[in-house]
Design a protein around this motif. Structure first.
Motif, PDB file in Angstrom:
ATOM      1  N   GLU A   1       0.449  -1.430  -0.131  1.00  0.00           N
ATOM      2  CA  GLU A   1       0.091  -0.106  -0.400  1.00  0.00           C
ATOM      3  C   GLU A   1       0.664   1.293  -0.338  1.00  0.00           C
ATOM      4  OE1 GLU A   1      -0.221   0.199   4.339  1.00  0.00           O
ATOM      5  OE2 GLU A   1      -2.691  -0.403   3.546  1.00  0.00           O
ATOM      6  N   LYS A   2       2.127   1.133   0.040  1.00  0.00           N
ATOM      7  CA  LYS A   2       2.791   1.993   0.731  1.00  0.00           C
ATOM      8  C   LYS A   2       3.375   2.653  -1.069  1.00  0.00           C
ATOM      9  CE  LYS A   2       3.432   1.920   5.695  1.00  0.00           C
ATOM     10  NZ  LYS A   2       4.383   1.915   6.299  1.00  0.00           N
ATOM     11  N   MET A   3       3.692   1.114  -2.019  1.00  0.00           N
ATOM     12  CA  MET A   3       4.505   1.073  -3.296  1.00  0.00           C
ATOM     13  C   MET A   3       4.560   2.912  -4.066  1.00  0.00           C
ATOM     14  SD  MET A   3       7.445  -0.430  -3.409  1.00  0.00           S
ATOM     15  CE  MET A   3       7.109  -0.410  -4.901  1.00  0.00           C
ATOM     16  N   ASN A   4       3.005   3.100  -3.800  1.00  0.00           N
ATOM     17  CA  ASN A   4       3.029   4.422  -4.415  1.00  0.00           C
ATOM     18  C   ASN A   4       3.326   5.721  -4.544  1.00  0.00           C
ATOM     19  OD1 ASN A   4       1.241   4.820  -2.841  1.00  0.00           O
ATOM     20  ND2 ASN A   4      -0.508   5.519  -3.622  1.00  0.00           N
ATOM     21  N   LYS A   5       3.602   5.824  -3.178  1.00  0.00           N
ATOM     22  CA  LYS A   5       4.767   6.720  -2.172  1.00  0.00           C
ATOM     23  C   LYS A   5       5.908   6.671  -2.740  1.00  0.00           C
ATOM     24  CE  LYS A   5       1.008   8.246   0.641  1.00  0.00           C
ATOM     25  NZ  LYS A   5      -0.235   8.208   2.768  1.00  0.00           N
ATOM     26  N   VAL A   6       6.584   5.867  -3.132  1.00  0.00           N
ATOM     27  CA  VAL A   6       7.796   5.643  -3.067  1.00  0.00           C
ATOM     28  C   VAL A   6       8.361   6.535  -4.822  1.00  0.00           C
ATOM     29  CG1 VAL A   6       9.945   4.201  -3.243  1.00  0.00           C
ATOM     30  CG2 VAL A   6       8.357   3.293  -2.159  1.00  0.00           C
ATOM     31  N   SER A   7       9.421   7.581  -4.274  1.00  0.00           N
ATOM     32  CA  SER A   7      10.014   8.162  -5.283  1.00  0.00           C
ATOM     33  C   SER A   7      10.080   6.961  -6.924  1.00  0.00           C
ATOM     34  CB  SER A   7      11.041   8.942  -4.900  1.00  0.00           C
ATOM     35  OG  SER A   7      11.792   9.516  -5.540  1.00  0.00           O
ATOM     36  N   ARG A   8       9.930   7.670  -7.872  1.00  0.00           N
ATOM     37  CA  ARG A   8      10.368   7.174  -8.879  1.00  0.00           C
ATOM     38  C   ARG A   8      11.326   7.150  -9.367  1.00  0.00           C
ATOM     39  NH1 ARG A   8       5.487   9.648 -12.731  1.00  0.00           N
ATOM     40  NH2 ARG A   8       6.699  12.020 -11.252  1.00  0.00           N
ATOM     41  N   MET A   9      12.654   7.880  -8.626  1.00  0.00           N
ATOM     42  CA  MET A   9      13.322   8.471  -8.888  1.00  0.00           C
ATOM     43  C   MET A   9      14.442   6.964  -8.169  1.00  0.00           C
ATOM     44  SD  MET A   9      15.165  10.628 -10.082  1.00  0.00           S
ATOM     45  CE  MET A   9      16.864  10.803  -9.528  1.00  0.00           C
ATOM     46  N   ILE A  10      13.849   7.155  -6.905  1.00  0.00           N
ATOM     47  CA  ILE A  10      14.543   5.574  -6.285  1.00  0.00           C
ATOM     48  C   ILE A  10      13.968   4.017  -6.986  1.00  0.00           C
ATOM     49  CG2 ILE A  10      13.986   3.868  -4.681  1.00  0.00           C
ATOM     50  CD1 ILE A  10      13.814   6.430  -2.538  1.00  0.00           C
ATOM     51  N   LEU A  11      12.413   4.637  -7.385  1.00  0.00           N
ATOM     52  CA  LEU A  11      12.479   2.835  -8.492  1.00  0.00           C
ATOM     53  C   LEU A  11      12.794   2.864  -9.764  1.00  0.00           C
ATOM     54  CD1 LEU A  11       8.354   3.355  -7.622  1.00  0.00           C
ATOM     55  CD2 LEU A  11      10.066   1.924  -6.872  1.00  0.00           C
ATOM     56  N   GLY A  12      13.173   3.974 -10.138  1.00  0.00           N
ATOM     57  CA  GLY A  12      14.362   3.814 -11.498  1.00  0.00           C
ATOM     58  C   GLY A  12      15.878   3.650 -11.226  1.00  0.00           C
ATOM     59  N   SER A  13      16.059   4.017 -10.530  1.00  0.00           N
ATOM     60  CA  SER A  13      17.677   3.592 -10.027  1.00  0.00           C
ATOM     61  C   SER A  13      18.234   2.258 -10.881  1.00  0.00           C
ATOM     62  CB  SER A  13      17.914   3.006  -8.803  1.00  0.00           C
ATOM     63  OG  SER A  13      19.195   3.010  -8.780  1.00  0.00           O
ATOM     64  N   ARG A  14      18.940   2.107 -10.986  1.00  0.00           N
ATOM     65  CA  ARG A  14      19.006   0.919 -12.341  1.00  0.00           C
ATOM     66  C   ARG A  14      19.763   0.492 -11.555  1.00  0.00           C
ATOM     67  NH1 ARG A  14      25.415   2.941 -14.608  1.00  0.00           N
ATOM     68  NH2 ARG A  14      26.284   3.770 -12.803  1.00  0.00           N
ATOM     69  N   MET A  15      20.588  -0.604  -9.989  1.00  0.00           N
ATOM     70  CA  MET A  15      20.789  -0.895  -9.306  1.00  0.00           C
ATOM     71  C   MET A  15      19.718  -1.605  -8.718  1.00  0.00           C
ATOM     72  SD  MET A  15      23.984  -1.089 -10.119  1.00  0.00           S
ATOM     73  CE  MET A  15      25.084  -2.285  -9.886  1.00  0.00           C
ATOM     74  N   ALA A  16      18.827  -0.786  -8.725  1.00  0.00           N
ATOM     75  CA  ALA A  16      17.477  -1.709  -7.662  1.00  0.00           C
ATOM     76  C   ALA A  16      16.110  -2.315  -8.408  1.00  0.00           C
ATOM     77  CB  ALA A  16      16.796  -0.434  -6.908  1.00  0.00           C
ATOM     78  N   GLN A  17      17.026  -3.448  -8.892  1.00  0.00           N
ATOM     79  CA  GLN A  17      16.367  -4.399  -9.838  1.00  0.00           C
ATOM     80  C   GLN A  17      15.680  -5.320  -8.709  1.00  0.00           C
ATOM     81  OE1 GLN A  17      16.543  -3.370 -13.432  1.00  0.00           O
ATOM     82  NE2 GLN A  17      17.207  -1.213 -12.215  1.00  0.00           N
ATOM     83  N   ASN A  18      15.852  -5.797  -7.502  1.00  0.00           N
ATOM     84  CA  ASN A  18      15.194  -6.025  -6.938  1.00  0.00           C
ATOM     85  C   ASN A  18      14.153  -5.674  -6.340  1.00  0.00           C
ATOM     86  OD1 ASN A  18      16.082  -8.727  -7.084  1.00  0.00           O
ATOM     87  ND2 ASN A  18      18.233  -7.671  -7.230  1.00  0.00           N
ATOM     88  N   HIS A  19      12.718  -5.789  -5.708  1.00  0.00           N
ATOM     89  CA  HIS A  19      11.630  -5.337  -5.158  1.00  0.00           C
ATOM     90  C   HIS A  19      11.584  -6.005  -4.409  1.00  0.00           C
ATOM     91  CE1 HIS A  19      11.582  -1.846  -7.963  1.00  0.00           C
ATOM     92  NE2 HIS A  19      12.459  -1.513  -7.868  1.00  0.00           N
ATOM     93  N   ILE A  20      10.901  -6.189  -2.730  1.00  0.00           N
ATOM     94  CA  ILE A  20      10.389  -7.378  -1.847  1.00  0.00           C
ATOM     95  C   ILE A  20       9.209  -6.814  -1.698  1.00  0.00           C
ATOM     96  CG2 ILE A  20      10.444  -8.751  -0.268  1.00  0.00           C
ATOM     97  CD1 ILE A  20      11.978  -9.932  -2.476  1.00  0.00           C
ATOM     98  N   VAL A  21       8.190  -6.717  -2.287  1.00  0.00           N
ATOM     99  CA  VAL A  21       7.132  -5.963  -1.521  1.00  0.00           C
ATOM    100  C   VAL A  21       5.671  -7.201  -1.804  1.00  0.00           C
ATOM    101  CG1 VAL A  21       4.866  -4.318  -2.648  1.00  0.00           C
ATOM    102  CG2 VAL A  21       7.323  -4.466  -4.315  1.00  0.00           C
ATOM    103  N   ALA A  22       5.155  -6.610   0.075  1.00  0.00           N
ATOM    104  CA  ALA A  22       4.568  -7.430   0.509  1.00  0.00           C
ATOM    105  C   ALA A  22       3.525  -7.171   1.180  1.00  0.00           C
ATOM    106  CB  ALA A  22       4.783  -8.351   0.865  1.00  0.00           C
ATOM    107  N   PRO A  23       2.200  -7.238   2.093  1.00  0.00           N
ATOM    108  CA  PRO A  23       1.156  -6.533   2.916  1.00  0.00           C
ATOM    109  C   PRO A  23       2.207  -5.538   3.873  1.00  0.00           C
ATOM    110  CG  PRO A  23       0.368  -8.634   1.530  1.00  0.00           C
ATOM    111  CD  PRO A  23       1.450  -8.705   1.099  1.00  0.00           C
ATOM    112  N   THR A  24       2.594  -6.798   4.257  1.00  0.00           N
ATOM    113  CA  THR A  24       3.170  -5.689   5.969  1.00  0.00           C
ATOM    114  C   THR A  24       4.293  -6.202   5.989  1.00  0.00           C
ATOM    115  OG1 THR A  24       2.764  -8.042   6.806  1.00  0.00           O
ATOM    116  CG2 THR A  24       0.752  -6.395   6.367  1.00  0.00           C
ATOM    117  N   LEU A  25       5.026  -5.871   7.170  1.00  0.00           N
ATOM    118  CA  LEU A  25       5.910  -6.141   7.337  1.00  0.00           C
ATOM    119  C   LEU A  25       6.483  -7.034   7.000  1.00  0.00           C
ATOM    120  CD1 LEU A  25       6.628  -2.860   9.986  1.00  0.00           C
ATOM    121  CD2 LEU A  25       7.705  -3.228   7.464  1.00  0.00           C
TER     122      LEU A  25
END
Length: 248
Positions: free
Chosen positions: A118-142
């Motif tokens: 639910e927080k992914m839409n508030k993550v900066s696109r600069m961070i999401l677009g980083s060439r080294m940040a290819q692995n995303h672990i996204v889930a409902p809760t911590l």
């Protein structure tokens, strides 16, 4: 789990100031929840043969408020640039985390991003677009992130180690062994070398204990020329073995 002979290092990038109130006091429930989360990520990483540097253990502003900002910046930058991996929690807006991700990007250090769905839409696109940040672990809760991180980390590391095997020269694989031999021969203490070379003692200790696999060019020059005071030709040999341009 990675092969026992493959020791990796990681920097855990996570919000700290954002967990405190306006008077820099811990918001107990939130503070405890996130620090527990950070510690679990640290524990899982360690179980996969990763030596993790967790800043919350050393420079949490709620505990270590005496550390100067310039000291924090330089220390974190030095550790990130020599790490194999940066693990970043981006579910809380943090200038520090964003800066650390960009440092990793600058030195081509792979980044794993952790975040609630639910927080992914508030993550900066600069961070999401980083060439080294290819692995995303996204889930409902911590807690779900922890589970997913544990399940996915071995595969991520397998790819990382495979990619690194193509970029390291054969000489570089015994680079740290050479540095340990030079240090032993010098008969100088870590404190003395640190002072002469202008390099943090903890960094040098991690390097000599093989917890750092790729020291930077400037660190090698400082250690060889100022710390151990070895000659010009041997310094150039070390730089070449590390895959860097020699001294002119």
């Amino acid at each position: 789990m990675t092969d026992s002979s493959t020791q990796l290092t990681a920097f855990l990038s996570a919000p700290l100031v954002g967990l405190l109130d306006d008077n820099l006091k811990a918001k107990n429930k939130v503070y405890d929840e996130y620090h527990s989360f950070y510690n679990l990520i640290d524990k899982i990483s360690s179980a996969n043969n990763i030596s993790v540097y967790n800043p919350s253990d050393y420079m949490d502003p709620g505990i270590h408020d005496y550390i100067r900002p310039d000291q924090i910046y330089q220390k974190n930058r030095d550790i990130i640039r020599t790490s194999d991996l940066l693990i970043a929690y981006v579910g809380i807006v943090s200038g520090g985390v964003a800066t650390e991700i960009e440092i990793a990007n600058s030195f081509r250090v792979p980044v794993i991003l952790l975040c609630e769905e639910e927080k992914m839409n508030k993550v900066s696109r600069m961070i999401l677009g980083s060439r080294m940040a290819q692995n995303h672990i996204v889930a409902p809760t911590l807690n779900d992130i922890v589970i997913k991180f544990e399940n996915n980390l071995p595969k991520i590391l397998e790819v990382l180690v495979e990619e690194r095997s193509y970029t390291l020269t054969p000489q570089k694989t015994n680079l740290i062994k050479q540095l340990v031999e030079i240090h032993t021969t010098s008969q100088l203490s870590i404190a003395k070398i640190s002072e002469e070379a202008g390099i943090d003692k903890s960094y040098l200790s991690r390097l000599l204990n093989k917890k750092i696999s790729k020291p930077g060019r400037d660190q090698l020059i400082r250690l060889c020329a100022w710390g151990w005071k070895i000659d010009y030709d041997r310094t150039n040999d070390i730089l070449r073995d590390a895959g860097y341009e020699p001294l002119w």
